[in-house]
Design an enzyme around this catalytic site. Structure first.
Site, PDB file in Angstrom:
ATOM      1  N   ASP A 107       1.011  -1.133   0.325  1.00  0.00           N
ATOM      2  CA  ASP A 107      -0.319   0.139  -0.128  1.00  0.00           C
ATOM      3  C   ASP A 107       1.035   0.669  -0.317  1.00  0.00           C
ATOM      4  OD1 ASP A 107      -2.664   1.945   0.706  1.00  0.00           O
ATOM      5  OD2 ASP A 107      -1.865   1.650   2.576  1.00  0.00           O
ATOM      6  N   ASP A 109      -0.429   5.047   1.268  1.00  0.00           N
ATOM      7  CA  ASP A 109      -0.659   5.493   2.467  1.00  0.00           C
ATOM      8  C   ASP A 109       0.027   5.274   3.726  1.00  0.00           C
ATOM      9  OD1 ASP A 109      -1.358   8.960   1.091  1.00  0.00           O
ATOM     10  OD2 ASP A 109      -2.277   7.048  -0.298  1.00  0.00           O
ATOM     11  N   ASP A 311      -1.309  -0.756   5.928  1.00  0.00           N
ATOM     12  CA  ASP A 311      -1.882  -0.143   7.312  1.00  0.00           C
ATOM     13  C   ASP A 311      -3.827   0.312   7.530  1.00  0.00           C
ATOM     14  OD1 ASP A 311      -1.771   1.831   5.098  1.00  0.00           O
ATOM     15  OD2 ASP A 311      -2.274   3.054   7.340  1.00  0.00           O
TER      16      ASP A 311
HETATM   17  O1  LIG Z   1      -5.016   3.242   0.078  1.00  0.00           O
HETATM   18  P1  LIG Z   1      -5.342   3.028   1.279  1.00  0.00           P
HETATM   19  O2  LIG Z   1      -4.839   3.294   2.179  1.00  0.00           O
HETATM   20  O3  LIG Z   1      -6.754   2.926   1.433  1.00  0.00           O
HETATM   21  O4  LIG Z   1      -5.336   4.523   1.425  1.00  0.00           O
HETATM   22  C1  LIG Z   1      -6.264   5.557  -0.140  1.00  0.00           C
HETATM   23  C2  LIG Z   1      -6.139   6.746   0.788  1.00  0.00           C
HETATM   24  O5  LIG Z   1      -5.006   7.668   0.735  1.00  0.00           O
HETATM   25  C3  LIG Z   1      -4.632   9.139   1.436  1.00  0.00           C
HETATM   26  O6  LIG Z   1      -5.987   9.226   2.578  1.00  0.00           O
HETATM   27  C4  LIG Z   1      -4.999   8.617   3.531  1.00  0.00           C
HETATM   28  O7  LIG Z   1      -3.421   9.472   3.844  1.00  0.00           O
HETATM   29  C5  LIG Z   1      -3.552  10.405   3.704  1.00  0.00           C
HETATM   30  C6  LIG Z   1      -1.798  11.021   3.442  1.00  0.00           C
HETATM   31  O8  LIG Z   1      -1.323  10.472   4.722  1.00  0.00           O
HETATM   32  C7  LIG Z   1      -4.078  10.996   5.003  1.00  0.00           C
HETATM   33  O9  LIG Z   1      -4.421  12.686   4.968  1.00  0.00           O
HETATM   34  C8  LIG Z   1      -5.503  10.021   5.133  1.00  0.00           C
HETATM   35  O10 LIG Z   1      -6.029  10.432   6.473  1.00  0.00           O
HETATM   36  C9  LIG Z   1      -5.446   9.420   4.988  1.00  0.00           C
HETATM   37  O11 LIG Z   1      -6.392   8.313   4.932  1.00  0.00           O
HETATM   38  C10 LIG Z   1      -5.318   9.340   0.504  1.00  0.00           C
HETATM   39  O12 LIG Z   1      -5.672  11.121   0.844  1.00  0.00           O
HETATM   40  C11 LIG Z   1      -6.759   9.856  -0.275  1.00  0.00           C
HETATM   41  O13 LIG Z   1      -7.017   9.967  -0.944  1.00  0.00           O
HETATM   42  C12 LIG Z   1      -7.064   7.792  -0.318  1.00  0.00           C
HETATM   43  O14 LIG Z   1      -7.695   7.515  -0.673  1.00  0.00           O
END
Ligand SMILES: O=P(O)(O)OC[C@H]1O[C@H](O[C@H]2O[C@H](CO)[C@@H](O)[C@H](O)[C@H]2O)[C@H](O)[C@@H](O)[C@@H]1O
Length: 357
Positions: A107, A109, A311
Protein backbone atom coordinates in the site's frame (compact mmCIF):
# COMPACT_ATOMS: atom_id res chain seq x y z
CA UNK A 1 -7.73 -16.71 -9.65
CA UNK A 2 -9.80 -18.43 -12.23
CA UNK A 3 -9.37 -16.37 -15.34
CA UNK A 4 -12.95 -16.90 -16.34
CA UNK A 5 -14.00 -15.12 -13.23
CA UNK A 6 -12.28 -11.94 -14.38
CA UNK A 7 -14.48 -12.02 -17.45
CA UNK A 8 -17.65 -11.99 -15.43
CA UNK A 9 -18.62 -8.44 -14.69
CA UNK A 10 -17.84 -7.35 -11.13
CA UNK A 11 -20.65 -4.81 -11.37
CA UNK A 12 -23.24 -5.58 -8.74
CA UNK A 13 -26.84 -6.00 -9.90
CA UNK A 14 -29.12 -2.99 -9.94
CA UNK A 15 -30.13 -1.91 -6.49
CA UNK A 16 -33.51 -2.71 -4.99
CA UNK A 17 -36.04 -0.09 -3.78
CA UNK A 18 -35.31 2.50 -1.14
CA UNK A 19 -34.99 1.18 2.36
CA UNK A 20 -37.92 2.80 4.12
CA UNK A 21 -36.59 1.87 7.52
CA UNK A 22 -33.88 4.57 7.32
CA UNK A 23 -35.90 7.75 6.88
CA UNK A 24 -34.05 10.89 6.00
CA UNK A 25 -31.02 9.28 4.43
CA UNK A 26 -30.81 7.41 1.20
CA UNK A 27 -29.93 3.78 1.77
CA UNK A 28 -27.33 3.90 -1.00
CA UNK A 29 -25.12 5.70 1.44
CA UNK A 30 -24.57 2.53 3.37
CA UNK A 31 -22.06 -0.03 2.11
CA UNK A 32 -23.56 -2.38 -0.51
CA UNK A 33 -26.94 -0.99 0.33
CA UNK A 34 -30.02 -1.39 -1.76
CA UNK A 35 -31.69 1.58 -3.21
CA UNK A 36 -33.89 3.23 -5.76
CA UNK A 37 -33.51 4.88 -9.11
CA UNK A 38 -31.54 3.44 -11.95
CA UNK A 39 -28.09 4.42 -13.21
CA UNK A 40 -28.04 8.10 -14.12
CA UNK A 41 -25.34 9.60 -16.24
CA UNK A 42 -27.11 12.87 -16.72
CA UNK A 43 -26.47 13.87 -13.13
CA UNK A 44 -28.32 15.98 -10.65
CA UNK A 45 -28.61 19.74 -10.72
CA UNK A 46 -26.48 21.03 -7.86
CA UNK A 47 -27.69 24.20 -6.28
CA UNK A 48 -24.99 25.85 -4.23
CA UNK A 49 -26.91 26.91 -1.20
CA UNK A 50 -26.25 26.36 2.42
CA UNK A 51 -28.24 23.36 3.60
CA UNK A 52 -31.24 24.88 5.41
CA UNK A 53 -31.45 22.13 8.01
CA UNK A 54 -29.05 19.36 8.73
CA UNK A 55 -31.85 16.89 9.41
CA UNK A 56 -30.67 14.21 7.04
CA UNK A 57 -27.26 13.86 8.51
CA UNK A 58 -28.21 14.65 12.09
CA UNK A 59 -31.10 12.24 12.37
CA UNK A 60 -28.94 9.45 11.05
CA UNK A 61 -25.54 7.98 11.62
CA UNK A 62 -23.46 10.30 9.46
CA UNK A 63 -22.08 12.59 12.13
CA UNK A 64 -21.52 9.78 14.57
CA UNK A 65 -19.66 7.90 11.85
CA UNK A 66 -17.57 10.95 10.98
CA UNK A 67 -16.62 11.38 14.62
CA UNK A 68 -15.96 7.74 15.38
CA UNK A 69 -13.88 7.31 12.21
CA UNK A 70 -11.78 10.28 13.18
CA UNK A 71 -10.68 9.83 16.80
CA UNK A 72 -7.83 11.93 18.13
CA UNK A 73 -4.46 10.21 17.60
CA UNK A 74 -3.97 7.52 20.20
CA UNK A 75 -0.75 6.88 22.04
CA UNK A 76 1.29 4.03 20.60
CA UNK A 77 0.63 0.79 22.45
CA UNK A 78 2.77 -2.32 22.35
CA UNK A 79 1.24 -4.64 19.78
CA UNK A 80 3.75 -7.37 20.14
CA UNK A 81 1.46 -9.86 21.84
CA UNK A 82 -1.23 -9.52 19.23
CA UNK A 83 0.77 -9.22 16.04
CA UNK A 84 4.44 -9.98 16.71
CA UNK A 85 7.02 -7.95 14.89
CA UNK A 86 7.73 -9.13 11.36
CA UNK A 87 11.33 -8.14 12.02
CA UNK A 88 11.58 -11.11 14.38
CA UNK A 89 10.09 -13.62 11.96
CA UNK A 90 11.89 -12.24 8.94
CA UNK A 91 14.47 -15.02 8.79
CA UNK A 92 11.65 -17.58 8.68
CA UNK A 93 9.95 -15.68 5.87
CA UNK A 94 13.20 -15.55 3.92
CA UNK A 95 13.72 -19.28 4.48
CA UNK A 96 10.29 -19.97 3.02
CA UNK A 97 11.08 -17.64 0.13
CA UNK A 98 14.04 -19.75 -0.90
CA UNK A 99 13.30 -21.56 -4.16
CA UNK A 100 10.04 -19.70 -4.51
CA UNK A 101 8.99 -16.72 -6.52
CA UNK A 102 8.39 -13.91 -4.08
CA UNK A 103 5.83 -11.31 -5.19
CA UNK A 104 5.61 -8.09 -3.23
CA UNK A 105 2.49 -5.92 -2.78
CA UNK A 106 2.54 -2.64 -0.91
CA UNK A 107 0.00 0.00 0.00
CA UNK A 108 1.25 3.60 -0.23
CA UNK A 109 -0.32 5.86 2.41
CA UNK A 110 0.69 4.81 5.90
CA UNK A 111 2.95 2.07 4.50
CA UNK A 112 5.47 3.70 2.20
CA UNK A 113 4.76 7.23 3.41
CA UNK A 114 3.73 8.35 6.88
CA UNK A 115 0.13 9.52 7.38
CA UNK A 116 -0.02 13.32 7.35
CA UNK A 117 -2.95 15.73 7.49
CA UNK A 118 -2.43 17.11 3.99
CA UNK A 119 -2.60 14.27 1.41
CA UNK A 120 -0.61 16.39 -1.04
CA UNK A 121 2.31 16.26 1.36
CA UNK A 122 2.40 12.49 1.83
CA UNK A 123 5.82 11.91 0.31
CA UNK A 124 7.94 8.83 0.68
CA UNK A 125 11.55 9.24 1.70
CA UNK A 126 14.50 8.66 -0.60
CA UNK A 127 15.55 5.81 1.67
CA UNK A 128 12.19 4.15 1.07
CA UNK A 129 12.47 4.69 -2.68
CA UNK A 130 15.94 3.20 -2.70
CA UNK A 131 14.80 0.16 -0.68
CA UNK A 132 11.77 -0.35 -2.93
CA UNK A 133 13.88 -0.14 -6.05
CA UNK A 134 16.15 -2.80 -4.58
CA UNK A 135 13.21 -5.14 -3.96
CA UNK A 136 11.74 -4.55 -7.42
CA UNK A 137 15.06 -5.49 -8.98
CA UNK A 138 14.60 -9.07 -7.81
CA UNK A 139 10.85 -9.57 -7.33
CA UNK A 140 7.68 -8.45 -9.09
CA UNK A 141 6.51 -5.53 -6.94
CA UNK A 142 3.14 -3.79 -7.05
CA UNK A 143 1.68 -0.72 -5.36
CA UNK A 144 -2.02 -1.02 -4.54
CA UNK A 145 -3.59 2.11 -3.15
CA UNK A 146 -6.76 4.20 -3.07
CA UNK A 147 -5.18 7.03 -5.02
CA UNK A 148 -5.32 7.23 -8.79
CA UNK A 149 -2.73 5.20 -10.65
CA UNK A 150 -1.14 8.35 -12.07
CA UNK A 151 -0.88 9.91 -8.63
CA UNK A 152 0.75 6.75 -7.28
CA UNK A 153 3.31 6.87 -10.04
CA UNK A 154 3.93 10.57 -9.43
CA UNK A 155 4.59 9.87 -5.74
CA UNK A 156 6.63 6.68 -6.14
CA UNK A 157 8.33 7.42 -9.44
CA UNK A 158 9.75 3.96 -10.15
CA UNK A 159 9.15 2.57 -13.63
CA UNK A 160 9.89 -1.00 -12.66
CA UNK A 161 6.78 -1.43 -10.48
CA UNK A 162 3.20 -2.45 -11.16
CA UNK A 163 0.62 0.14 -10.17
CA UNK A 164 -2.99 -0.53 -9.19
CA UNK A 165 -4.86 2.69 -8.37
CA UNK A 166 -8.37 3.48 -7.08
CA UNK A 167 -8.29 0.55 -4.63
CA UNK A 168 -7.36 -1.85 -7.40
CA UNK A 169 -10.03 -0.63 -9.83
CA UNK A 170 -7.33 0.58 -12.23
CA UNK A 171 -4.63 -2.02 -12.74
CA UNK A 172 -1.76 -1.68 -15.13
CA UNK A 173 -0.27 -4.97 -16.24
CA UNK A 174 1.77 -6.33 -19.10
CA UNK A 175 0.31 -7.51 -22.39
CA UNK A 176 -1.31 -10.91 -22.34
CA UNK A 177 -3.35 -11.25 -25.48
CA UNK A 178 -5.38 -14.11 -24.13
CA UNK A 179 -6.54 -11.90 -21.30
CA UNK A 180 -7.13 -8.72 -23.15
CA UNK A 181 -9.19 -9.64 -26.16
CA UNK A 182 -12.68 -8.23 -26.52
CA UNK A 183 -13.45 -7.32 -22.98
CA UNK A 184 -14.90 -3.95 -22.15
CA UNK A 185 -12.96 -3.71 -18.89
CA UNK A 186 -9.60 -4.02 -20.65
CA UNK A 187 -8.02 -0.95 -22.17
CA UNK A 188 -4.79 -0.92 -24.13
CA UNK A 189 -2.41 1.82 -23.13
CA UNK A 190 1.25 2.68 -22.71
CA UNK A 191 3.13 3.02 -19.46
CA UNK A 192 5.32 5.90 -18.32
CA UNK A 193 8.22 4.55 -20.32
CA UNK A 194 6.08 4.27 -23.48
CA UNK A 195 5.84 0.47 -23.28
CA UNK A 196 2.60 -1.26 -24.32
CA UNK A 197 0.52 -2.28 -21.33
CA UNK A 198 -3.02 -3.33 -20.54
CA UNK A 199 -5.27 -1.63 -18.06
CA UNK A 200 -7.93 -3.58 -16.26
CA UNK A 201 -10.67 -1.21 -15.14
CA UNK A 202 -13.61 -3.13 -13.69
CA UNK A 203 -15.51 0.08 -12.90
CA UNK A 204 -14.99 1.71 -16.28
CA UNK A 205 -18.71 2.25 -16.87
CA UNK A 206 -18.86 4.41 -13.73
CA UNK A 207 -16.38 6.94 -15.01
CA UNK A 208 -18.89 9.50 -16.36
CA UNK A 209 -20.86 9.28 -13.12
CA UNK A 210 -17.77 9.70 -10.93
CA UNK A 211 -16.66 12.67 -13.01
CA UNK A 212 -20.01 14.37 -12.43
CA UNK A 213 -19.80 13.77 -8.71
CA UNK A 214 -16.25 15.14 -8.61
CA UNK A 215 -17.35 18.27 -10.44
CA UNK A 216 -20.32 18.77 -8.15
CA UNK A 217 -18.29 18.19 -5.01
CA UNK A 218 -15.60 20.64 -6.08
CA UNK A 219 -18.24 23.24 -6.77
CA UNK A 220 -20.26 22.79 -3.62
CA UNK A 221 -17.34 22.48 -1.19
CA UNK A 222 -15.07 25.11 -2.67
CA UNK A 223 -15.88 27.76 -0.07
CA UNK A 224 -15.59 25.51 2.96
CA UNK A 225 -12.30 26.37 4.57
CA UNK A 226 -10.03 23.35 4.87
CA UNK A 227 -12.23 20.95 2.86
CA UNK A 228 -10.41 19.16 0.08
CA UNK A 229 -11.81 17.05 -2.74
CA UNK A 230 -9.45 14.50 -4.29
CA UNK A 231 -10.28 12.98 -7.65
CA UNK A 232 -8.76 9.51 -7.80
CA UNK A 233 -10.34 8.46 -11.10
CA UNK A 234 -12.68 5.69 -9.90
CA UNK A 235 -13.07 7.03 -6.38
CA UNK A 236 -13.49 10.47 -4.86
CA UNK A 237 -12.33 11.55 -1.42
CA UNK A 238 -13.50 14.48 0.66
CA UNK A 239 -10.92 15.30 3.32
CA UNK A 240 -12.01 17.25 6.37
CA UNK A 241 -8.79 17.01 8.41
CA UNK A 242 -8.46 20.77 8.32
CA UNK A 243 -12.11 21.67 8.76
CA UNK A 244 -13.29 22.91 12.12
CA UNK A 245 -15.55 20.30 13.73
CA UNK A 246 -18.47 22.76 13.58
CA UNK A 247 -18.23 22.55 9.81
CA UNK A 248 -18.50 18.75 9.63
CA UNK A 249 -22.33 18.66 9.56
CA UNK A 250 -22.38 21.05 6.60
CA UNK A 251 -19.92 18.90 4.66
CA UNK A 252 -21.89 15.78 5.53
CA UNK A 253 -25.12 17.36 4.33
CA UNK A 254 -23.62 18.57 1.05
CA UNK A 255 -22.12 15.17 0.28
CA UNK A 256 -25.35 13.50 1.24
CA UNK A 257 -27.36 15.84 -1.01
CA UNK A 258 -25.18 14.98 -3.98
CA UNK A 259 -25.02 11.25 -3.40
CA UNK A 260 -28.73 10.73 -2.98
CA UNK A 261 -28.99 11.01 -6.77
CA UNK A 262 -26.37 8.32 -7.33
CA UNK A 263 -27.63 5.08 -5.82
CA UNK A 264 -24.89 3.06 -7.47
CA UNK A 265 -22.16 4.88 -5.62
CA UNK A 266 -21.37 4.04 -2.03
CA UNK A 267 -19.88 6.04 0.75
CA UNK A 268 -17.40 4.91 3.40
CA UNK A 269 -16.07 6.75 6.40
CA UNK A 270 -12.34 6.84 6.98
CA UNK A 271 -10.28 8.93 9.34
CA UNK A 272 -11.40 12.49 8.55
CA UNK A 273 -12.12 11.44 5.00
CA UNK A 274 -15.38 10.58 3.23
CA UNK A 275 -14.85 8.23 0.35
CA UNK A 276 -17.18 7.70 -2.59
CA UNK A 277 -16.73 4.76 -4.91
CA UNK A 278 -18.68 2.54 -7.30
CA UNK A 279 -20.78 -0.18 -5.78
CA UNK A 280 -18.98 -3.09 -7.39
CA UNK A 281 -17.63 -6.32 -6.06
CA UNK A 282 -13.99 -5.38 -6.39
CA UNK A 283 -11.33 -4.48 -3.86
CA UNK A 284 -7.61 -4.70 -3.13
CA UNK A 285 -7.89 -8.45 -2.52
CA UNK A 286 -9.36 -9.01 -5.98
CA UNK A 287 -6.61 -6.83 -7.43
CA UNK A 288 -3.99 -9.03 -5.75
CA UNK A 289 -5.60 -12.13 -7.22
CA UNK A 290 -5.79 -10.49 -10.61
CA UNK A 291 -2.11 -9.51 -10.63
CA UNK A 292 -0.97 -12.87 -9.32
CA UNK A 293 -2.92 -14.56 -12.06
CA UNK A 294 -2.05 -12.28 -14.93
CA UNK A 295 1.61 -11.80 -14.09
CA UNK A 296 2.76 -15.02 -12.51
CA UNK A 297 0.03 -17.47 -13.54
CA UNK A 298 -0.45 -18.12 -9.90
CA UNK A 299 -3.29 -20.64 -9.94
CA UNK A 300 -1.10 -23.41 -11.33
CA UNK A 301 1.88 -22.73 -9.16
CA UNK A 302 2.81 -23.69 -5.64
CA UNK A 303 6.14 -21.93 -5.66
CA UNK A 304 4.81 -18.37 -5.42
CA UNK A 305 5.08 -16.50 -2.14
CA UNK A 306 3.07 -13.27 -2.06
CA UNK A 307 3.75 -10.69 0.64
CA UNK A 308 1.32 -7.83 1.18
CA UNK A 309 2.21 -4.89 3.43
CA UNK A 310 -0.50 -2.40 4.33
CA UNK A 311 -1.91 -0.33 7.15
CA UNK A 312 -5.51 0.32 6.29
CA UNK A 313 -8.96 -1.25 6.57
CA UNK A 314 -9.00 -1.54 2.77
CA UNK A 315 -5.83 -3.67 2.94
CA UNK A 316 -7.71 -6.26 4.98
CA UNK A 317 -9.35 -7.54 1.78
CA UNK A 318 -5.89 -8.41 0.48
CA UNK A 319 -4.83 -9.96 3.80
CA UNK A 320 -8.00 -12.08 3.71
CA UNK A 321 -7.17 -13.39 0.23
CA UNK A 322 -3.72 -14.55 1.36
CA UNK A 323 -5.18 -16.07 4.50
CA UNK A 324 -7.94 -17.87 2.60
CA UNK A 325 -5.47 -19.26 0.09
CA UNK A 326 -3.16 -20.10 2.93
CA UNK A 327 -0.22 -18.65 1.09
CA UNK A 328 2.22 -15.85 1.66
CA UNK A 329 2.22 -13.23 4.38
CA UNK A 330 0.03 -10.26 5.20
CA UNK A 331 1.93 -7.68 7.22
CA UNK A 332 0.08 -4.94 9.07
CA UNK A 333 1.75 -1.55 9.52
CA UNK A 334 0.32 -0.25 12.73
CA UNK A 335 1.17 1.01 16.18
CA UNK A 336 -2.23 0.73 17.81
CA UNK A 337 -4.18 -2.46 18.47
CA UNK A 338 -6.83 -3.30 15.89
CA UNK A 339 -8.48 -6.31 14.34
CA UNK A 340 -6.57 -7.67 11.38
CA UNK A 341 -6.23 -10.74 9.19
CA UNK A 342 -2.45 -10.63 9.44
CA UNK A 343 -0.14 -12.52 11.73
CA UNK A 344 2.66 -10.03 12.16
CA UNK A 345 3.19 -6.31 12.12
CA UNK A 346 5.58 -3.47 11.50
CA UNK A 347 5.23 -0.34 13.54
CA UNK A 348 5.93 2.33 10.97
CA UNK A 349 7.45 3.23 7.62
CA UNK A 350 10.96 3.05 9.09
CA UNK A 351 10.39 -0.65 9.79
CA UNK A 352 8.98 -1.11 6.28
CA UNK A 353 12.33 0.17 4.97
CA UNK A 354 14.21 -2.22 7.24
CA UNK A 355 12.55 -5.36 5.95
CA UNK A 356 13.18 -4.34 2.36
CA UNK A 357 16.82 -3.55 2.98
O1 LIG B 1 -5.00 2.91 -0.04
P1 LIG B 1 -5.30 3.42 1.30
O2 LIG B 1 -4.27 3.10 2.32
O3 LIG B 1 -6.66 2.96 1.68
O4 LIG B 1 -5.30 4.98 1.30
C1 LIG B 1 -5.87 5.70 0.27
C2 LIG B 1 -6.06 7.12 0.72
O5 LIG B 1 -4.82 7.65 0.96
C3 LIG B 1 -4.80 9.02 1.26
O6 LIG B 1 -5.40 9.25 2.52
C4 LIG B 1 -4.69 8.71 3.60
O7 LIG B 1 -3.39 9.35 3.65
C5 LIG B 1 -3.46 10.80 3.79
C6 LIG B 1 -2.03 11.31 3.72
O8 LIG B 1 -1.21 10.74 4.70
C7 LIG B 1 -4.17 11.12 5.09
O9 LIG B 1 -4.30 12.52 5.17
C8 LIG B 1 -5.56 10.48 5.13
O10 LIG B 1 -6.12 10.60 6.42
C9 LIG B 1 -5.44 8.97 4.87
O11 LIG B 1 -6.75 8.39 4.75
C10 LIG B 1 -5.44 9.83 0.17
O12 LIG B 1 -5.48 11.17 0.53
C11 LIG B 1 -6.82 9.33 -0.05
O13 LIG B 1 -7.37 10.07 -1.11
C12 LIG B 1 -6.71 7.88 -0.40
O14 LIG B 1 -7.93 7.30 -0.51
Amino acid sequence: MDLKSTKASPILPDPAPINESRPGIHSSLFPYSQSGPSFSTSGPLIQRKKPAKLDDVQSNDWLDAMKSSSPPHKKAIDLMNRYPSTLKSFETIMDRARNRKLVMFLDYDGTLSPIVDDPDLAFMSNDMRFALKGVAKYFPTAIINGRSRNKEYELVGLKELYYAGSHGMDIMFLMRDTLSKNHRNYVKSTDHAGKDVNLFQPAIEFLPMINEVVKNLFEILKDIKGAKVENHKFCVFVHYHNVDENGWPVIAQYVHDILKDYPRLRLTHRRKVLEVRPMIDWNKGKAVEFLLESEVRFSNRHDVLPIYIGDDKTDEDAFKVLKKRNCGYGILVCNIPKESNTVSSLRDTAEVIRIQG
